[in-house]
Design an enzyme around this catalytic site. Structure first.
Site, PDB file in Angstrom:
ATOM      1  N   SER A  43       0.816  -1.217   0.000  1.00  0.00           N
ATOM      2  CA  SER A  43       0.000   0.000   0.000  1.00  0.00           C
ATOM      3  C   SER A  43       0.852   1.271   0.000  1.00  0.00           C
ATOM      4  O   SER A  43       0.527   2.244   0.668  1.00  0.00           O
ATOM      5  CB  SER A  43      -0.952  -0.010   1.193  1.00  0.00           C
ATOM      6  N   ALA A  46       2.721   2.957  -5.337  1.00  0.00           N
ATOM      7  CA  ALA A  46       2.421   2.106  -6.497  1.00  0.00           C
ATOM      8  C   ALA A  46       1.168   1.270  -6.243  1.00  0.00           C
ATOM      9  O   ALA A  46       0.282   1.182  -7.100  1.00  0.00           O
ATOM     10  CB  ALA A  46       3.613   1.204  -6.808  1.00  0.00           C
ATOM     11  N   LYS A  66       1.516  -5.424   4.667  1.00  0.00           N
ATOM     12  CA  LYS A  66       2.228  -6.092   5.753  1.00  0.00           C
ATOM     13  C   LYS A  66       2.044  -5.447   7.128  1.00  0.00           C
ATOM     14  O   LYS A  66       2.138  -6.094   8.146  1.00  0.00           O
ATOM     15  CB  LYS A  66       3.704  -6.013   5.368  1.00  0.00           C
ATOM     16  N   THR A  74       7.229   4.879   0.851  1.00  0.00           N
ATOM     17  CA  THR A  74       6.561   6.105   0.386  1.00  0.00           C
ATOM     18  C   THR A  74       6.333   7.075   1.542  1.00  0.00           C
ATOM     19  O   THR A  74       6.600   8.286   1.416  1.00  0.00           O
ATOM     20  CB  THR A  74       5.200   5.745  -0.261  1.00  0.00           C
ATOM     21  N   GLY A  79      12.454  14.461   0.091  1.00  0.00           N
ATOM     22  CA  GLY A  79      12.840  15.517  -0.851  1.00  0.00           C
ATOM     23  C   GLY A  79      11.698  15.982  -1.722  1.00  0.00           C
ATOM     24  O   GLY A  79      11.433  17.167  -1.882  1.00  0.00           O
ATOM     25  N   GLY A  80      10.983  15.026  -2.334  1.00  0.00           N
ATOM     26  CA  GLY A  80       9.846  15.410  -3.160  1.00  0.00           C
ATOM     27  C   GLY A  80       9.690  14.559  -4.394  1.00  0.00           C
ATOM     28  O   GLY A  80      10.228  13.458  -4.492  1.00  0.00           O
ATOM     29  N   GLU A 144      17.629  19.268  -6.671  1.00  0.00           N
ATOM     30  CA  GLU A 144      18.371  18.104  -6.156  1.00  0.00           C
ATOM     31  C   GLU A 144      19.472  17.737  -7.134  1.00  0.00           C
ATOM     32  O   GLU A 144      19.478  18.194  -8.287  1.00  0.00           O
ATOM     33  CB  GLU A 144      17.428  16.923  -5.895  1.00  0.00           C
ATOM     34  N   ASP A 240      10.409  -8.691   0.038  1.00  0.00           N
ATOM     35  CA  ASP A 240       9.666  -9.959  -0.050  1.00  0.00           C
ATOM     36  C   ASP A 240       9.101 -10.209  -1.453  1.00  0.00           C
ATOM     37  O   ASP A 240       9.138 -11.337  -1.955  1.00  0.00           O
ATOM     38  CB  ASP A 240       8.462  -9.984   0.909  1.00  0.00           C
ATOM     39  N   HIS A 261      22.379   6.137  -0.197  1.00  0.00           N
ATOM     40  CA  HIS A 261      22.186   7.581  -0.019  1.00  0.00           C
ATOM     41  C   HIS A 261      23.353   8.097   0.813  1.00  0.00           C
ATOM     42  O   HIS A 261      23.699   7.507   1.831  1.00  0.00           O
ATOM     43  CB  HIS A 261      20.854   7.850   0.690  1.00  0.00           C
ATOM     44  N   ARG A 307      24.655  10.548  -6.489  1.00  0.00           N
ATOM     45  CA  ARG A 307      24.726   9.929  -5.158  1.00  0.00           C
ATOM     46  C   ARG A 307      25.845   8.912  -5.000  1.00  0.00           C
ATOM     47  O   ARG A 307      26.465   8.820  -3.942  1.00  0.00           O
ATOM     48  CB  ARG A 307      23.411   9.209  -4.861  1.00  0.00           C
ATOM     49  N   HIS A 368      19.577   2.625   0.206  1.00  0.00           N
ATOM     50  CA  HIS A 368      18.424   3.513   0.079  1.00  0.00           C
ATOM     51  C   HIS A 368      17.419   3.030  -0.957  1.00  0.00           C
ATOM     52  O   HIS A 368      16.214   3.097  -0.728  1.00  0.00           O
ATOM     53  CB  HIS A 368      18.948   4.908  -0.309  1.00  0.00           C
ATOM     54  N   GLU A 392       8.996   0.299  -6.709  1.00  0.00           N
ATOM     55  CA  GLU A 392      10.406  -0.034  -6.433  1.00  0.00           C
ATOM     56  C   GLU A 392      10.698  -1.532  -6.567  1.00  0.00           C
ATOM     57  O   GLU A 392      11.848  -1.923  -6.779  1.00  0.00           O
ATOM     58  CB  GLU A 392      10.778   0.473  -5.034  1.00  0.00           C
ATOM     59  N   ARG A 403      19.405   5.667  -9.992  1.00  0.00           N
ATOM     60  CA  ARG A 403      18.161   6.436 -10.081  1.00  0.00           C
ATOM     61  C   ARG A 403      18.405   7.919  -9.843  1.00  0.00           C
ATOM     62  O   ARG A 403      19.099   8.320  -8.909  1.00  0.00           O
ATOM     63  CB  ARG A 403      17.190   5.930  -9.022  1.00  0.00           C
TER      64      ARG A 403
HETATM   65  P1  FAD Z   1       6.615   1.226  -0.800  1.00  0.00           P
HETATM   66  O1  FAD Z   1       6.183   2.621  -0.629  1.00  0.00           O
HETATM   67  O2  FAD Z   1       7.812   0.802  -0.045  1.00  0.00           O
HETATM   68  O3  FAD Z   1       5.399   0.287  -0.396  1.00  0.00           O
HETATM   69  C1  FAD Z   1       5.581  -1.111  -0.273  1.00  0.00           C
HETATM   70  C2  FAD Z   1       4.367  -1.679   0.414  1.00  0.00           C
HETATM   71  O4  FAD Z   1       4.420  -3.107   0.394  1.00  0.00           O
HETATM   72  C3  FAD Z   1       4.252  -1.311   1.879  1.00  0.00           C
HETATM   73  O5  FAD Z   1       2.906  -1.021   2.148  1.00  0.00           O
HETATM   74  C4  FAD Z   1       4.700  -2.574   2.611  1.00  0.00           C
HETATM   75  O6  FAD Z   1       4.169  -2.712   3.893  1.00  0.00           O
HETATM   76  C5  FAD Z   1       4.146  -3.633   1.672  1.00  0.00           C
HETATM   77  N1  FAD Z   1       4.788  -4.947   1.768  1.00  0.00           N
HETATM   78  C6  FAD Z   1       6.101  -5.255   1.742  1.00  0.00           C
HETATM   79  N2  FAD Z   1       6.273  -6.585   1.861  1.00  0.00           N
HETATM   80  C7  FAD Z   1       5.043  -7.126   1.959  1.00  0.00           C
HETATM   81  C8  FAD Z   1       4.548  -8.451   2.125  1.00  0.00           C
HETATM   82  N3  FAD Z   1       5.362  -9.498   2.216  1.00  0.00           N
HETATM   83  N4  FAD Z   1       3.208  -8.643   2.210  1.00  0.00           N
HETATM   84  C9  FAD Z   1       2.348  -7.599   2.141  1.00  0.00           C
HETATM   85  N5  FAD Z   1       2.762  -6.322   1.998  1.00  0.00           N
HETATM   86  C10 FAD Z   1       4.089  -6.099   1.895  1.00  0.00           C
HETATM   87  N6  FAD Z   1      11.618   8.859  -3.704  1.00  0.00           N
HETATM   88  C11 FAD Z   1      11.268  10.006  -4.318  1.00  0.00           C
HETATM   89  O7  FAD Z   1      10.846   9.996  -5.480  1.00  0.00           O
HETATM   90  N7  FAD Z   1      11.382  11.194  -3.647  1.00  0.00           N
HETATM   91  C12 FAD Z   1      11.814  11.273  -2.365  1.00  0.00           C
HETATM   92  O8  FAD Z   1      11.877  12.344  -1.779  1.00  0.00           O
HETATM   93  C13 FAD Z   1      12.194  10.067  -1.713  1.00  0.00           C
HETATM   94  N8  FAD Z   1      12.656  10.087  -0.432  1.00  0.00           N
HETATM   95  C14 FAD Z   1      12.866   8.904   0.203  1.00  0.00           C
HETATM   96  C15 FAD Z   1      13.208   8.918   1.548  1.00  0.00           C
HETATM   97  C16 FAD Z   1      13.357   7.734   2.253  1.00  0.00           C
HETATM   98  C17 FAD Z   1      13.721   7.758   3.714  1.00  0.00           C
HETATM   99  C18 FAD Z   1      13.191   6.497   1.580  1.00  0.00           C
HETATM  100  C19 FAD Z   1      13.354   5.210   2.316  1.00  0.00           C
HETATM  101  C20 FAD Z   1      12.885   6.475   0.224  1.00  0.00           C
HETATM  102  C21 FAD Z   1      12.716   7.674  -0.467  1.00  0.00           C
HETATM  103  N9  FAD Z   1      12.368   7.684  -1.809  1.00  0.00           N
HETATM  104  C22 FAD Z   1      12.054   8.858  -2.424  1.00  0.00           C
HETATM  105  C23 FAD Z   1      12.119   6.432  -2.525  1.00  0.00           C
HETATM  106  C24 FAD Z   1      10.603   6.185  -2.588  1.00  0.00           C
HETATM  107  O9  FAD Z   1      10.028   6.560  -1.361  1.00  0.00           O
HETATM  108  C25 FAD Z   1      10.268   4.752  -2.875  1.00  0.00           C
HETATM  109  O10 FAD Z   1      11.036   4.241  -3.900  1.00  0.00           O
HETATM  110  C26 FAD Z   1       8.801   4.629  -3.274  1.00  0.00           C
HETATM  111  O11 FAD Z   1       7.992   5.287  -2.340  1.00  0.00           O
HETATM  112  C27 FAD Z   1       8.426   3.159  -3.373  1.00  0.00           C
HETATM  113  O12 FAD Z   1       7.040   3.058  -3.518  1.00  0.00           O
HETATM  114  P2  FAD Z   1       6.391   1.624  -3.654  1.00  0.00           P
HETATM  115  O13 FAD Z   1       4.933   1.824  -3.670  1.00  0.00           O
HETATM  116  O14 FAD Z   1       7.019   0.898  -4.760  1.00  0.00           O
HETATM  117  O15 FAD Z   1       6.848   0.856  -2.317  1.00  0.00           O
HETATM  118  C1  SIN Z   2      16.067  12.635  -0.603  1.00  0.00           C
HETATM  119  O1  SIN Z   2      15.173  13.387  -0.229  1.00  0.00           O
HETATM  120  O2  SIN Z   2      17.268  12.881  -0.526  1.00  0.00           O
HETATM  121  C2  SIN Z   2      15.667  11.335  -1.193  1.00  0.00           C
HETATM  122  C3  SIN Z   2      15.119  11.560  -2.519  1.00  0.00           C
HETATM  123  C4  SIN Z   2      15.073  10.287  -3.278  1.00  0.00           C
HETATM  124  O3  SIN Z   2      15.577   9.272  -2.826  1.00  0.00           O
HETATM  125  O4  SIN Z   2      14.538  10.321  -4.390  1.00  0.00           O
END
Ligand code: FAD
Ligand code: SIN
Length: 552
Positions: A43, A46, A66, A74, A79-80, A144, A240, A261, A307, A368, A392, A403
């Site tokens: 959740s 994506a 999970k 997310t 940063g944004g 950035e 996972d 990072h 980075r 990261h 991701e 990236r």
């Molecule tokens: P996620 O947002 O990680 O969601 C994954 C979901 O899957 C979660 O709900 C999790 O609980 C669930 N899940 C995992 N395993 C299981 C399982 N076995 N069973 C059921 N559910 C499960 N990107 C940017 O573009 N800009 C930014 O500023 C930025 N800053 C960041 C700062 C930090 C601290 C971090 C860690 C990342 C940052 N990123 C940033 C990267 C970005 O946040 C992620 O790449 C992006 O949000 C991933 O989205 P997602 O939906 O693919 O996965």
């Molecule tokens: C950050 O805010 O430095 C993270 C941004 C990103 O990972 O895209």
């Protein structure tokens, strides 16, 4: 540096579904519903975006996640989000910056899709109530590293991800067809006649393994930062979904490319809290223990170099000066400005006894982001029919070997929506199956409740020390030997998934005898044109190179 207070900035996990589900609009799966139209796992941006798209086609969608609905990478994005919205910017410039960062391994069509469709999805998000920071009514654009324009929208200063999650959960909550089950740890995919037909998960209410069947499954489980000892990622980011897809027969691409990072707050025994790149974008400088600004010695772009370069420079500087961290210096900036621009960081650092306007902030690199993942086409289709993926957890070719900052929230929106569309369209004639796999059921019953802590700790340390920012043949071989030994033990499903993922990363890192983007081999320090190929791994096959990610 040791601080007296060591809070965790990650949300505290609750053990019961009842007191921690913060998404009252969602209905949990009732004990009867073993069939649905689509299953979305995860959740984050994506998963939520894919679910909304699927619901818009009239389909029933079961989201299994999970932890709490909001807990994800997310949620912590700071940063944004990079998007073409200002007058001096255009899609070609954003595309060029992304391609340069990707070091020759981006899929041009995937990047084009991201930058051209991204603007529309962000406008839609604003219509849905997402509040980005504005000045005099105009959207503010941050800077950035490696972006040739100021194009980073942010929310509440440094809490962009939390605002994404808030508004997407609110929007998804309006769709009656979406049922979300928090604390539903998914352990495996059910494949019948080569098609993915369902998933096995641990029912949070029954506290027992269950199976649920659908026309299609969309994997949105995010990244695997937790594979490493030091990471900016929350505890849910254990990769996972990548392991589940691999065991289901999906092709995995570019697993060797891991982004570290450069600036995670480095305080002993505390989880690594991210100090956003936007701080360097606003003028923050990196200094060594003598107070010298060292980046000019490593790269002319200094603190805003890509980075991987900044991370390696920090490692070199820490080695040279015999320290475990360097410092981010924001003291030249006005305290009121910093408090307003980076409120979450200001508060969190204060809890550690650090005032970002007055103190030097100890930082070191941390894992990261995973550039590699489930190989998909431009519509989120994996190589297994019925299995889609977005965010991701995938390798779409958008990021190549490295990236570009702030491209992944955008990727989650664009490719989440696309995967939802494709799954709905492809499944018009598909009937929900309910084949029961005795084998998989037995395996689930034997599974451990969580990842065995000791095994996980050992893997994380080996990954950090031998498959980390700097790698070589010897370190990778030793890591693989250790993983083989761990894998030969009697492991539960989660531990098996975790060690398998470590093996995939280490195998690909050993295979790629060059340095490119997030992958740096000290024994092969140059980028080599003959390695301008993607690594592909599939269960039961040897790793091989492919010219492109998308096969359509
Ligand atoms: P996620 O947002 O990680 O969601 C994954 C979901 O899957 C979660 O709900 C999790 O609980 C669930 N899940 C995992 N395993 C299981 C399982 N076995 N069973 C059921 N559910 C499960 N990107 C940017 O573009 N800009 C930014 O500023 C930025 N800053 C960041 C700062 C930090 C601290 C971090 C860690 C990342 C940052 N990123 C940033 C990267 C970005 O946040 C992620 O790449 C992006 O949000 C991933 O989205 P997602 O939906 O693919 O996965
Ligand atoms: C950050 O805010 O430095 C993270 C941004 C990103 O990972 O895209």
């Amino acid at each position: 540096m040791t601080a007296t207070v060591r809070p965790s900035h990650f949300q505290q996990r609750s053990d019961t579904v009842e007191d921690s589900d913060n998404s009252p609009n969602f209905v949990r799966i009732s004990l009867m519903s073993l069939k649905t139209d689509f299953i979305v796992i995860g959740s984050g941006v994506a998963g939520l975006r894919a679910s909304i798209e699927l619901a818009s086609t009239g389909a029933r969608v079961s989201v299994l996640t999970k932890d709490k609905a909001s807990e994800s990478n997310t949620e912590y994005a700071q940063g944004g989000v990079a998007v073409v919205l200002s007058e001096d910017d255009n899609a070609e410039l954003h595309e060029d910056d992304t391609l340069v960062a990707g070091a020759g391994l981006c899929d041009k069509r995937a990047v084009e899709t991201l930058v051209t469709e991204g603007t529309g999805y962000i406008k839609q998000l604003i219509e849905w109530g997402t509040e980005f920071d504005r000045e005099g009514g105009k959207l503010m654009m941050g800077q950035e590293a490696a972006h040739s324009r100021r194009r980073i929208l942010h929310a509440h200063g440094d809490s962009t991800g939390a605002e994404f999650v808030r508004s997407l959960i609110a929007r998804a909550g309006q769709e009656k067809a979406i049922n979300l089950t928090p604390f539903a740890n998914t352990e495996g995919l059910i494949v019948s006649d080569g098609r993915c037909v369902g998933v096995r998960f641990l029912d949070p209410i029954l506290r027992a393994p269950r199976e649920i069947y659908a026309k299609g499954v969309i994997m949105c489980t995010g990244g695997a930062g937790q594979l490493y000892l030091h990471t900016t990622n929350p505890p849910v980011a254990t990769g996972d979904g990548m392991a589940m897809a691999y065991f289901a027969g999906a092709e995995m691409a570019d697993m060797e490319f891991v982004q570290f990072h450069p600036t995670a707050l480095s305080i002993e025994n505390a989880p690594r809290f991210l100090l956003t790149e936007a701080m360097r974008g606003e003028g923050g400088q990196l200094k060594n223990k003598y107070g010298e600004r060292f980046m000019p010695r490593y790269d002319e772009r200094m603190e805003l170099a890509p980075r991987d370069i900044v991370s390696r420079s920090i490692v070199a500087e820490m080695r040279r000066t015999g320290t475990r961290s360097v410092y981010l210096d924001m003291t030249a900036m006005d305290e009121e400005f910093l408090k307003h621009r980076f409120p979450k960081i200001y508060e969190t650092c204060l809890a550690y006894g650090l005032n970002i306007a007055k103190d030097m902030l100890p930082v070191s690199p941390a894992s990261h982001y995973c550039m590699g993942g489930i190989r998909t086409d431009l519509w989120g289709r994996s190589s297994v029919p019925g299995l889609y993926a977005a965010g991701e957890v995938t390798c779409t070719g958008v990021h190549g070997a490295n990236r570009l900052a702030s491209n992944s929230l955008l990727e989650g929106l664009v490719f989440g929506a696309r995967a939802g569309k494709a799954a709905a369209e492809d499944s018009l004639k598909v009937r929900v199956s309910d084949v029961r796999s005795e084998a998989s059921r037995l395996e689930s019953i034997n599974a451990e409740a969580g990842i065995a802590t000791a095994v996980r700790k050992r893997i994380k340390r080996v990954m950090w020390e031998r498959v980390g920012i700097l790698r070589d043949r010897d370190s990778l071989k030793r890591a693989l030997k250790e993983f083989t030994q761990i894998a030969s033990g009697n492991l539960g499903t989660s531990s098996r998934n975790f060690v398998t993922l470590a093996q995939l990363v280490a195998t690909a890192a050993l295979w790629r005898e060059e340095s490119r983007g997030g992958h740096y081999r000290t024994d092969f320090p140059e980028q080599d044109e003959k390695w301008r190929v993607h690594s592909i791994q599939k269960l039961g096959e040897q790793i091989y190179g492919a010219g492109s990610i998308s096969q359509n």
